[in-house]
Design an enzyme around this catalytic site. Structure first.
Site, PDB file in Angstrom:
ATOM      1  N   ASP A 130       0.860  -1.181   0.000  1.00 53.50           N
ATOM      2  CA  ASP A 130       0.000   0.000   0.000  1.00 53.50           C
ATOM      3  C   ASP A 130       0.894   1.228   0.000  1.00 53.50           C
ATOM      4  O   ASP A 130       2.126   1.105  -0.102  1.00 53.50           O
ATOM      5  CB  ASP A 130      -0.960  -0.028   1.214  1.00 53.50           C
ATOM      6  CG  ASP A 130      -2.310   0.605   0.862  1.00 53.50           C
ATOM      7  OD1 ASP A 130      -2.314   1.772   0.442  1.00 53.50           O
ATOM      8  OD2 ASP A 130      -3.343  -0.078   0.990  1.00 53.50           O
ATOM      9  N   HIS A 181      -3.037   3.163  -4.483  1.00 53.39           N
ATOM     10  CA  HIS A 181      -2.387   2.659  -3.258  1.00 53.39           C
ATOM     11  C   HIS A 181      -0.953   2.202  -3.530  1.00 53.39           C
ATOM     12  O   HIS A 181      -0.489   1.233  -2.933  1.00 53.39           O
ATOM     13  CB  HIS A 181      -3.203   1.500  -2.665  1.00 53.39           C
ATOM     14  CG  HIS A 181      -4.504   1.948  -2.065  1.00 53.39           C
ATOM     15  ND1 HIS A 181      -4.608   2.452  -0.799  1.00 53.39           N
ATOM     16  CD2 HIS A 181      -5.762   1.986  -2.583  1.00 53.39           C
ATOM     17  CE1 HIS A 181      -5.874   2.767  -0.535  1.00 53.39           C
ATOM     18  NE2 HIS A 181      -6.601   2.506  -1.615  1.00 53.39           N
ATOM     19  N   GLU A 218     -10.011   2.558  -5.188  1.00 55.56           N
ATOM     20  CA  GLU A 218      -9.743   3.954  -4.816  1.00 55.56           C
ATOM     21  C   GLU A 218      -8.625   4.606  -5.625  1.00 55.56           C
ATOM     22  O   GLU A 218      -7.914   5.476  -5.107  1.00 55.56           O
ATOM     23  CB  GLU A 218      -9.397   4.022  -3.309  1.00 55.56           C
ATOM     24  CG  GLU A 218     -10.522   3.526  -2.435  1.00 55.56           C
ATOM     25  CD  GLU A 218     -10.203   3.558  -0.941  1.00 55.56           C
ATOM     26  OE1 GLU A 218     -11.116   3.872  -0.177  1.00 55.56           O
ATOM     27  OE2 GLU A 218      -9.053   3.270  -0.551  1.00 55.56           O
TER      28      GLU A 218
END
Ligand code: ACM
Length: 633
Positions: free
Chosen positions: A202, A276, A354
């Site tokens: 991440d 990420h 995301e």
């Protein structure tokens, strides 16, 4: 499934015994499919003989029982291949279709215990149930004296509702050592979980050694260390040392994969791309479309996204891999080559969640890609990336799974989906013939707060135990044939250590386990609460941390005509709530809460505690009146 359950029950107990099943008498989590008390008790002798079935893989359960039944009891446990026994494990020669791959039949009689299964994993789950029948002290690592190791005779027939019963552990936001990951696996198998989703990469750290890309762990695994409210930290300064982090060597990864397999747990690794990905970009800036990426650092918890407009977020710095850059696909090829070799599980999770749009929108390279490929939206750009990634993953002999955003620009044909933004995307994907794992925020996000914010590290949302218990991994609108199962997700921005990881997982992990294993119509909240309290004792002996938030009241504040009122309710029955506004610590001789409390004009604090009879059970909650006013609806 209901029909199967009924016929199974009839098969086990004869037509009249359905009504005699005694749910609630035993404290088994997850609730078994069928159970019936029998006369008598079994008492564990000082010398225990276990009769093993043939086959090396069966020694997993034999060894588990040997250790578990000797540590706390001090009994001597001998494993035999023939002869008389107190506990016998039997692997069915003819397949018993009723119990399937993971089911078992556990028979406890006064002289003997037998566990019967079709497969070694069934024996293991039968053994987990057996251990839960013993007194809570069985979980102790040390010998506990003066315990009668006696259990009631019972017949239990059991099998899981869904095949994928998972927990996700994020080791990027905070790092957990090899031993801590093993400790987490040990706790999950007690509740018959069989999947560990390992979130390995991440923005805050790359945690898996990739030998062909050494900078991923030389640079990407390390950041400036900060504590407090993760997400609100000051930006790291250029001269601050990057002392926080860590990664797993390939040898350690293999060790954990083996450790999990020895407990019938599969591990699905997650490499979260194209969003990420800041840790990867800090290591290899050429993976970004954005100029200046060579100045990027692994995120240390400073603000870096604006979520105020909803999803996708507006990124302040570009944490995405560039979908228009061939180097990115070479990079993914190298990563997937090594990941595929390390993990035997057929799926690799590639994230996909995301990914911000704002840097891609203004990137000349992305615009050129869109023109060349006839793409008209940014989700289509992501879909282009995912389709190329899927080819890479498949070339390594693996199948791809991703978060539900990968549906948006047109899903890749054979990819499986993990539905996190509610059930909607999972339902849709299952109906279009994609395999799905359900892990919706609404029921299964165990990074959310489970108690009042005055007792919890602050997170933007809450998920109480009773809500987690309502999780249904197979929503009626979905095509059940394509639902692999479900899982709870533990993101670890605010989880700094393994004790807090346990606290966040239990008891919500009980609720999710029961939702994944037990027949829907066997779930019962009151029964579950009683079992949860029993298992708190078990976790106390195991020294596994859990949250006691079910004993704390739920605080609601209302404003009317310039006056503030506090409403207190409890998640479970049988509790009394006592309060003070005079700064002193309330006990059960203080006013008992019966109706809305008017906050006195000059009060500074409210203090709240719950009792069960004469015993304090909740934590003392202290909330400044200014905070109460901010909460007012
Ligand atoms: C997620 O929670 N971003 C999958």
């Amino acid at each position: 499934m209901k029909k199967l359950f009924l016929s199974f029950t009839l098969f086990l107990f004869g037509s009249s015994v359905f009504n005699q099943t005694s749910a609630g008498k035993f404290y088994i989590i997850p609730e078994p499919v069928a159970q019936a008390e029998k006369p008598g008790n079994f008492t564990l002798p000082k010398n225990v003989n276990i009769l093993r079935p043939a086959g090396n893989e069966n020694d997993i359960t034999v060894n588990f029982l040997k250790e578990k039944l000797s540590k706390a009891t001090g009994s001597k446990v001998t494993v035999r291949s023939s002869g008389k026994s107190d506990i016998q494990l039997i692997l069915n020669k003819a397949n018993d279709t009723m119990i399937g791959e993971e089911g078992y039949i556990l028979s406890v009689r006064s002289k003997k215990i037998t566990i019967r299964a079709n497969k070694p994993s069934g024996l293991f789950y039968g053994a987990q149930t057996l251990i839960q029948l013993f007194p809570a002290q069985i979980e102790s690592e040390e010998v506990v004296n003066n315990v009668e190791w006696k259990i009631p005779a019972v017949e239990i027939g059991d099998y899981p509702r869904v095949a994928w019963r998972g927990l996700m552990l994020d080791v990027s936001r905070h790092f957990f050592t090899v031993d801590e990951v093993k400790q987490y696996i040990d706790a999950m198998v007690r509740y018959k979980y069989n999947m560990l989703h390992w979130h390995l990469t991440d923005d805050e750290g790359w945690r898996i050694e990739i030998k062909s890309l050494p900078k991923l762990t030389e640079i990407g695994a390390w950041r400036v260390e900060k504590v407090g409210n993760f997400g609100e930290f000051s930006a790291p300064l250029p001269n601050e040392p990057k002392t926080y982090g860590g990664f797993y060597t390939q040898e350690q990864i293999r060790e954990i994969v083996r450790y999990a397999a020895d407990r019938f747990v599969n591990i699905i690794p997650e490499i979260d791309v194209p969003g990420h990905s800041l840790a990867a970009i800090a290591s290899y800036p050429e993976l970004s479309c954005t100029e200046g990426a060579d100045k990027y650092n692994v995120r240390a918890g400073e603000p870096f996204m604006d979520w105020s407009h909803g999803a996708p977020p507006i990124a302040f710095i570009d944490n995405t891999l560039c979908p228009a850059n061939e180097k990115v696909y070479d990079f993914m090829d190298k990563v997937m080559t090594e990941v595929a070799q390390l993990f035997p599980y057929p799926y690799i999770h590639v994230g996909g969640d995301e990914a911000p749009h704002n840097f891609w929108q203004k990137s000349p390279q992305v615009q050129e890609l869109m023109k060349r490929e006839g793409l008209t939206t940014i989700p289509q750009v992501q879909s282009y990336f995912e389709k190329r990634l899927e080819k890479i993953v498949q070339a390594k002999g693996k199948k791809m799974m991703g978060w539900d955003e990968i549906l948006e620009g047109g899903i890749t044909p054979t990819t499986a989906l993990m539905s996190w933004r509610g059930n909607k995307y999972g339902i849709e994907a299952s109906r279009s013939g994609h395999y799905v794992v359900m892990s919706p925020t609404t029921f299964a996000y165990i990074d959310y707060m489970q108690g009042d914010v005055c007792t919890e590290p602050p997170v933007y949302s809450s998920l109480r135990l009773n809500k987690a218990y309502q999780f249904d991994p197979v929503p009626p609108e979905a095509d059940a044939n394509y639902i692999l199962g479900g899982q709870a997700n533990l993101w670890t921005e605010q989880v700094y250590n393994i004790r807090q990881a346990e606290y966040m997982t239990w008891p919500r992990g009980f609720a999710i386990a029961e939702s994944l294993w037990s027949p829907k119509d066997k779930k019962n909240w009151e029964n579950f609460v009683g079992k949860t309290e029993n298992h708190f004792q078990r976790l106390d002996y195991a020294e596994t941390k859990y949250s006691p938030a079910i004993y704390d009241p739920i605080v609601n504040v209302m404003k009317k005509d310039d006056k503030y009122y506090v409403e207190l309710t409890t998640e479970i029955g049988g509790l009394d709530i006592y309060t003070s506004f005079d700064n002193s610590t309330p006990d059960r001789f203080y006013p008992r809460y019966t109706e809305l409390l008017l906050v006195p004009k000059d009060a500074r604090l409210v203090k709240i505690i719950t009792y069960r009879g004469k015993v304090p059970v909740g934590r003392l909650m202290t909330i400044p009146v200014d905070d109460l006013k901010n909460r007012a609806k």
